[in-house]
Design a protein around this motif. Structure first.
Motif, mmCIF file in Angstrom:
data_model
loop_
_atom_site.group_PDB
_atom_site.id
_atom_site.type_symbol
_atom_site.label_atom_id
_atom_site.label_comp_id
_atom_site.label_asym_id
_atom_site.label_seq_id
_atom_site.Cartn_x
_atom_site.Cartn_y
_atom_site.Cartn_z
ATOM 1 N N SER A 189 -63.378 -13.030 -38.139
ATOM 2 C CA SER A 189 -63.192 -14.383 -38.681
ATOM 3 C C SER A 189 -62.007 -15.074 -38.015
ATOM 4 N N ALA A 190 -60.949 -14.315 -37.756
ATOM 5 C CA ALA A 190 -59.786 -14.887 -37.083
ATOM 6 C C ALA A 190 -60.146 -15.338 -35.672
ATOM 7 N N VAL A 243 -57.566 -12.116 -43.629
ATOM 8 C CA VAL A 243 -58.784 -12.527 -42.940
ATOM 9 C C VAL A 243 -59.198 -11.400 -42.002
ATOM 10 N N ASP A 244 -60.505 -11.066 -41.975
ATOM 11 C CA ASP A 244 -60.943 -10.022 -41.059
ATOM 12 C C ASP A 244 -60.797 -10.496 -39.616
ATOM 13 N N TYR A 266 -71.198 -9.590 -31.303
ATOM 14 C CA TYR A 266 -71.660 -10.029 -32.625
ATOM 15 C C TYR A 266 -72.723 -11.113 -32.470
ATOM 16 N N PHE A 293 -63.214 -16.241 -34.530
ATOM 17 C CA PHE A 293 -64.055 -17.438 -34.581
ATOM 18 C C PHE A 293 -63.257 -18.654 -35.060
ATOM 19 N N GLY A 294 -62.307 -18.450 -35.958
ATOM 20 C CA GLY A 294 -61.441 -19.547 -36.391
ATOM 21 C C GLY A 294 -60.614 -20.087 -35.231
ATOM 22 N N ALA A 326 -66.610 -10.571 -30.182
ATOM 23 C CA ALA A 326 -67.283 -11.758 -30.726
ATOM 24 C C ALA A 326 -68.612 -11.989 -30.014
#
Length: 117
Positions: free
Chosen positions: A6-7, A2-3, A82, A9-10, A79
């Motif tokens: 993404s980790a 997983v990038d 982004y 936000f997860g 994050a």
């Protein structure tokens, strides 16, 4: 794999993990301190901490027999940056919508009838 974004936000998707990060913004804490406000077990908190650590949002270290968690705010900054790109997009979209609504109201308001201010 997983990038990294993404980790992050997860990890942020869970309210317990967000609360843990908020607590760590006040300073480093032990697992027992982080678990105190929640009605879940200390092992469950440890699992949440592992997710946060894997996402790079916290680091953990030992001081004698105590294990402390530390907020790694740089990953939150990434994050936020982004999301900031999309905030600009939505701001521009809402500005366009406001303009279209104002034009519509001007076109549909009967002559001689202004809006009450």
């Amino acid at each position: 794999m997983v990038d990294e974004l993404s980790a992050v936000f997860g990890a942020l998707a869970d309210p317990t993990r967000r609360a843990i990060l908020q607590r760590l913004a006040d300073g480093d804490a032990q697992v027992s301190d982080l678990a105190a406000p929640f009605r879940i077990s200390q092992p469950a908190i440890s699992k949440h901490l592992k997710v946060l650590e894997n996402a790079g949002l916290i680091s953990r270290n030992r001081v004698a027999t105590a294990r402390f968690s530390h907020l790694e705010a740089d990953r939150l900054k990434e994050a936020s940056e982004y999301m900031e790109r999309y905030k600009k997009f939505w701001g521009e979209s809402f500005d366009k919508l406001d303009g279209a609504l104002a034009a519509f109201q001007r076109d549909t308001t009967p002559k001689g009838q202004g809006r009450d201010v």
